[in-house]
Design a protein around this motif. Structure first.
Motif, short mmCIF file in Angstrom:
data_model
loop_
_atom_site.label_atom_id
_atom_site.label_comp_id
_atom_site.label_asym_id
_atom_site.label_seq_id
_atom_site.Cartn_x
_atom_site.Cartn_y
_atom_site.Cartn_z
N THR A 1 3.58 0.08 9.50
CA THR A 1 3.84 0.04 8.05
C THR A 1 2.61 0.48 7.27
O THR A 1 1.52 -0.08 7.45
N ALA A 2 2.77 1.51 6.40
CA ALA A 2 1.64 2.03 5.62
C ALA A 2 1.06 0.96 4.71
O ALA A 2 -0.15 0.89 4.50
N ALA A 3 1.92 0.08 4.22
CA ALA A 3 1.44 -0.95 3.29
C ALA A 3 0.45 -1.88 3.98
O ALA A 3 -0.54 -2.30 3.38
N THR A 4 0.70 -2.16 5.28
CA THR A 4 -0.20 -3.03 6.04
C THR A 4 -1.56 -2.37 6.20
O THR A 4 -2.61 -3.01 6.04
N VAL A 5 -1.54 -1.09 6.47
CA VAL A 5 -2.79 -0.36 6.67
C VAL A 5 -3.58 -0.29 5.37
O VAL A 5 -4.80 -0.41 5.35
N LEU B 1 -3.53 -2.52 3.07
CA LEU B 1 -4.13 -3.86 2.91
C LEU B 1 -5.42 -4.00 3.72
O LEU B 1 -6.35 -4.69 3.32
N MET B 2 -5.46 -3.27 4.86
CA MET B 2 -6.65 -3.34 5.72
C MET B 2 -7.86 -2.70 5.06
O MET B 2 -9.00 -2.93 5.48
N LEU B 3 -7.63 -1.89 4.00
CA LEU B 3 -8.76 -1.27 3.29
C LEU B 3 -9.59 -2.30 2.54
O LEU B 3 -10.68 -1.99 2.05
N ASN B 4 -9.07 -3.56 2.47
CA ASN B 4 -9.83 -4.64 1.84
C ASN B 4 -10.70 -5.40 2.84
O ASN B 4 -11.43 -6.31 2.46
N ALA C 1 -3.51 2.95 -2.55
CA ALA C 1 -4.52 3.40 -1.59
C ALA C 1 -5.66 4.15 -2.28
O ALA C 1 -6.83 4.06 -1.86
N VAL C 2 -5.36 4.89 -3.33
CA VAL C 2 -6.36 5.75 -3.97
C VAL C 2 -7.50 4.92 -4.55
O VAL C 2 -8.69 5.25 -4.40
N GLU C 3 -7.16 3.81 -5.20
CA GLU C 3 -8.19 2.96 -5.79
C GLU C 3 -9.14 2.41 -4.72
O GLU C 3 -10.36 2.40 -4.91
N HIS C 4 -8.57 1.98 -3.59
CA HIS C 4 -9.39 1.46 -2.49
C HIS C 4 -10.28 2.55 -1.91
O HIS C 4 -11.47 2.33 -1.65
N LEU C 5 -9.72 3.75 -1.73
CA LEU C 5 -10.47 4.84 -1.11
C LEU C 5 -11.64 5.28 -2.01
O LEU C 5 -12.70 5.66 -1.52
N CYS C 6 -11.39 5.24 -3.33
CA CYS C 6 -12.46 5.65 -4.26
C CYS C 6 -13.67 4.72 -4.16
O CYS C 6 -14.81 5.15 -4.39
N LYS C 7 -13.41 3.46 -3.82
CA LYS C 7 -14.53 2.53 -3.63
C LYS C 7 -15.24 2.80 -2.30
O LYS C 7 -16.47 2.67 -2.20
N LEU C 8 -14.47 3.19 -1.29
CA LEU C 8 -15.02 3.36 0.05
C LEU C 8 -15.84 4.64 0.21
O LEU C 8 -16.62 4.76 1.15
N ILE C 9 -15.67 5.66 -0.70
CA ILE C 9 -16.41 6.91 -0.52
C ILE C 9 -17.90 6.76 -0.81
O ILE C 9 -18.69 7.67 -0.55
#
Length: 823
Positions: free
Chosen positions: A10-14, A16-19, A52-60
């Motif tokens: 499930t993409a939603a689970t993945v 969530l893993m970005l946290n 996902a975009v908001e999480h990824l922007c923090k991770l870059i």
């Protein structure tokens, strides 16, 4: 805690893993999202919706390189989606992405950071952000990256950025030319193509072109054109050369190195329409400079362009025609095209493409301007008919250019007559109504060229062309206004058209134009003069002056001084007005009226009256309720049949009479007395030996016919007003023939003097003064002073006394003259 293996579908689970605080989990989650997003745009939208975009922007900007790399990879893939780009712009990640372009960063980070920026740079606001946050410098540096994907993404982003002029100036300062030229050697066509496209944009600035020359960029471009294997780059290479050839120095440099000859040879040998089209465009751009035109002529560019006219591609034909239009500013080129190119251009006038016809007509317009030989070549190539037909074209440019060519041809009388026979005058009426200023201007100029004879002016009037022509005098466009004034000036060359133009308001508009220092021109002033000179009643009414060259003819009338803004009425309109106490209108008509014309209206009225009387009787005769006896009916049976036939014929007779009445136009009654005056003056005054004697005799003749000499002290007892009123009352009309005036004052006598003088060839002017004053001025040569024989003196102006001492000549400017004018 022992390691835990997690599997998720499930993409939603993945997402969530970005946290997660664990680096390994973050890295693996980003890797999984990359695979998911790569499968299609639908998956990208899904991830966008899951946040996902908001999480990824923090991770870059994560401290762990692997996490940072994987997050940028996912964003780079997702940024191709429009909604993702919009969100990235709102989250303002451009500065973070630019920071990832540092030299020490991983190549993969460079690749996907530049990819993300390239996707985002499509939007104007992002371009501004990248520029303001210093993104150009690292992007240019990455053009030298060993990774082709980094190069490709960087050059694509730069290409998008330099669409803005600020970025163009900035990349020049950052020395972008050398790395761009280096990219032309790339083994990847897409990189070469993007480099050429970028060069094409930035080479629009002259400073950049200079740097390009200094770095031997022209050689690189010519080399690409010489290489058949690089044929997919030829169009873009020519686009860069198109900009470079604007500069005389560049063209000279290419010529000196043999590059120009190679270029023209390459164009002639190419079979690719886009290449041929761009080559013609490059020549066009270069030819806007006069020095460049000389260089191109030396290399015989005319042959190349003429050959391109034969190519079976509309785009190539248009580009070649446009190049010819500019090149023919050079006289040598103009002659060369005239000898060889005109037949091909004439053929293009019949093309199915409106754009081709427009371009060909423009080339012909420039070729025939001030070139009688080229105009003859167009006529010989049978170009007149298609040019006239083009006046109905759909494109405004085609109509304007066709009108310009025809105007150029009209400079030669045989061609003008030929064009006239094709019906150009009638066809010009529609272009005059156009809303396009170029069409209006060229159409008005064509009217000026073809309206120089009476038949042409009549044709224009019948086609309804005079009204739109007058309307163009209101134009705010200076060229349209000037050409319209010129056309009105030409059309006002005969009395009938001049009167019609005045009715349409041309005179009022022109006088208003002439009051403005910014709007008036030599044609507006000449048009007013021409309109008045061919409409003498209005001239005398407005200006109060007729020169010796203004010959009064039958139909002239004096309705007094008219106020500005008051409509000037025709003699027919004035004659229809009810009798008033205003000053009588004096009219001139010494033309013997034909008996048929004079009796036509009376005959028609009589016929109609008689016919109506008979028709009223017929129904009564044939009525079934008639009181006549049966015997009477029997006796008249034969006659009744004839009456029926007469009834059937009656409507036809009535229709014919109506037609005759419609065709009858109003004519002023003849003035037989004036005709006798002119005949008598011709017999008695013309034989006199000198002009002075003729003037004196005519003055005495006029005074004798209008009440004789008047004593100055008894001028108020002369009673001319009552005399004129009696004539008006008798005629039941305000319009009075001058021959009926037996007691005339200053202005009656001066008018009669001018009328007779014009008929017998005595030059004189007519001047209106105040308080019913008017006088005639003549120019006479005085006798030589005594003792100086044969001395030729200049003529002097004299006022002719017609009131007090008829025949006495008063020197103009003297106290006596002032007294005569103002008593």
């Amino acid at each position: 805690f022992d390691p835990l293996m997690i599997e998720s579908k499930t993409a939603a689970t993945v997402v969530l893993m970005l946290n997660s605080p664990e680096k390994e989990v973050l890295a693996k989650a980003c890797e999984a999202l990359y695979k998911f997003a790569s499968k299609g745009d639908e998956n990208k939208v899904t991830l966008l919706g899951l946040g996902a975009v908001e999480h990824l922007c923090k991770l870059i900007s994560h401290e762990e390189p692997v996490v940072r790399r994987n997050a940028i990879v996912v964003l780079g893939i997702m940024a191709s989606n429009h909604d993702v780009k919009k969100l990235l712009r709102e989250l303002n990640v451009t500065n973070t992405l630019i920071s990832q372009l540092a030299p020490e960063e991983d190549v993969v980070i460079h690749e996907f950071a530049t990819l993300c920026l390239a996707h985002m740079a499509v939007e104007y606001t992002t371009k501004v952000q990248i520029f303001e946050e210093g993104g150009l410098e690292p992007l240019i540096r990455l053009l030298a990256s060993p990774d082709p994907d980094v190069k490709k993404n960087s050059i694509e982003c730069i290409y998008l950025l330099v669409q803005d002029f600020q970025s163009r100036a900035a990349v020049r300062a950052l020395n972008v030319i050398p790395p761009l030229l280096e990219l032309l050697k790339s083994e990847y066509p897409v990189i070469q193509l993007l480099a050429l496209k970028t060069l094409e944009v930035i080479s629009k600035d002259r400073e950049t072109r200079i740097i390009l020359e200094e770095n031997k960029g022209l050689d690189c471009l010519v080399k690409i054109l010489e290489t058949n294997e690089l044929s997919d780059l030829h169009v873009e290479a020519l686009a860069v050369l198109e900009n470079c050839l604007e500069d005389v120095h560049t063209l000279q440099l290419i010529q000196q190195t043999g590059g120009l000859k190679k270029l023209l040879s390459f164009v002639g040998g190419s079979a690719v329409p886009d290449v041929q089209k761009n080559a013609a465009k490059a020549i066009t751009k270069a030819a806007y400079d006069s020095e460049n035109r000389k260089i191109l002529n030396e290399e015989e560019v005319e042959k190349c362009l003429i050959n391109l006219l034969e190519i079976d591609n509309d785009g190539v034909k248009v580009a070649a025609s446009q190049a010819i239009s500019v090149m023919c500013e050079n006289l040598a080129s103009k002659r060369a095209f005239g000898l060889q190119g005109i037949p091909q251009l004439v053929q293009l006038l019949s093309s199915d493409s409106e754009e081709v016809k427009e371009a060909a007509a423009r080339a012909l317009a420039n070729l025939t301007a001030a070139s009688p030989s080229n105009a003859s070549a167009v006529a010989e190539a049978k170009g007149i008919e298609p040019l006239v037909n083009m006046l109905n074209a759909q494109r405004d440019g085609a109509v304007a250019n066709a009108a310009a060519v025809l105007t150029n041809l009209a400079m030669q009388e045989p061609f003008r007559a030929n064009i006239r026979s094709c019906g150009i005058i009638t066809m010009l009426a529609e272009p005059l109504r156009s809303t396009n200023s170029q069409v209006q201007s060229k159409a008005a100029l064509a009217v000026a060229a073809f309206g120089c004879d009476a038949d042409g002016r009549t044709e224009l009037k019948n086609a309804g062309g005079l009204a739109p022509l007058v309307e163009l005098l209101h134009s705010k466009n200076e060229e349209v206004r000037k050409n319209a004034c010129s056309a009105v000036m030409v059309c006002a060359s005969d009395e009938q058209t001049a009167v019609e133009l005045c009715k349409l308001g041309a005179l009022d508009i022109l006088e208003e134009i002439n009051l403005s220092t910014g709007r008036k021109n030599k044609f507006s002033e000449a048009a007013v003069e021409k309109l008045l000179d061919n409409n003498l009643p209005q001239k005398y009414s407005r200006v109060g002056y007729l020169s010796s060259s203004n010959i009064i003819t039958d139909g002239f009338y004096d309705c007094g001084q008219i106020k500005h803004g008051v409509k000037f009425l025709s003699l027919e309109e004035l004659s229809m007005q009810e009798l008033t106490d205003r000053q009588a209108i004096i009219f001139i008509n010494a033309k013997p009226q034909e008996e048929g014309n004079s009796n036509l209206l009376c005959d028609l009225n009589s016929s109609v009256t008689s016919l109506m009387a008979e028709m009223q009787e017929l129904p009564e005769r044939l009525s079934p309720f008639s009181k006549s006896s049966t015997r009477e009916k029997g006796l008249r049976k034969g006659k009744g049949k004839k009456e029926e036939e007469k009834i059937k014929e009656a409507p036809e007779m009535k229709v014919q009479d109506e037609i005759n009445l419609e065709n009858l136009h109003w004519l002023p009654p003849p003035d037989s007395i004036l005709l006798d005056y002119i005949s008598s003056a011709s017999r008695t005054i013309l034989p006199l030996s000198t002009t002075r004697e003729q003037v004196v005799a005519l003055a005495q003749f006029v005074a004798d016919k209008m009440g004789g000499p008047i004593d100055k002290d008894k001028l108020h007892d002369f009673g001319w007003e009552l005399h004129i009123s009696e004539i008006e009352f008798k005629l039941k009309c305000n319009v009075v023939p001058i021959g009926k005036v037996k007691k005339g004052t200053f202005y009656h006598r001066a008018l009669l003097f001018k009328v007779i003088a014009d008929r017998i060839g005595i030059g004189c002017s007519l001047v209106r003064g105040d308080y019913n004053r008017a006088w005639n001025e003549v120019e006479l040569v005085d006798d030589s002073p005594k003792g100086i024989a044969g001395l030729l003196l200049p003529p002097r102006k004299y006022i002719v006394d017609l009131m007090f001492k008829p025949g006495f000549l008063i020197k103009q400017g003297s106290a006596e003259a002032d007294q005569y004018k103002h008593i």
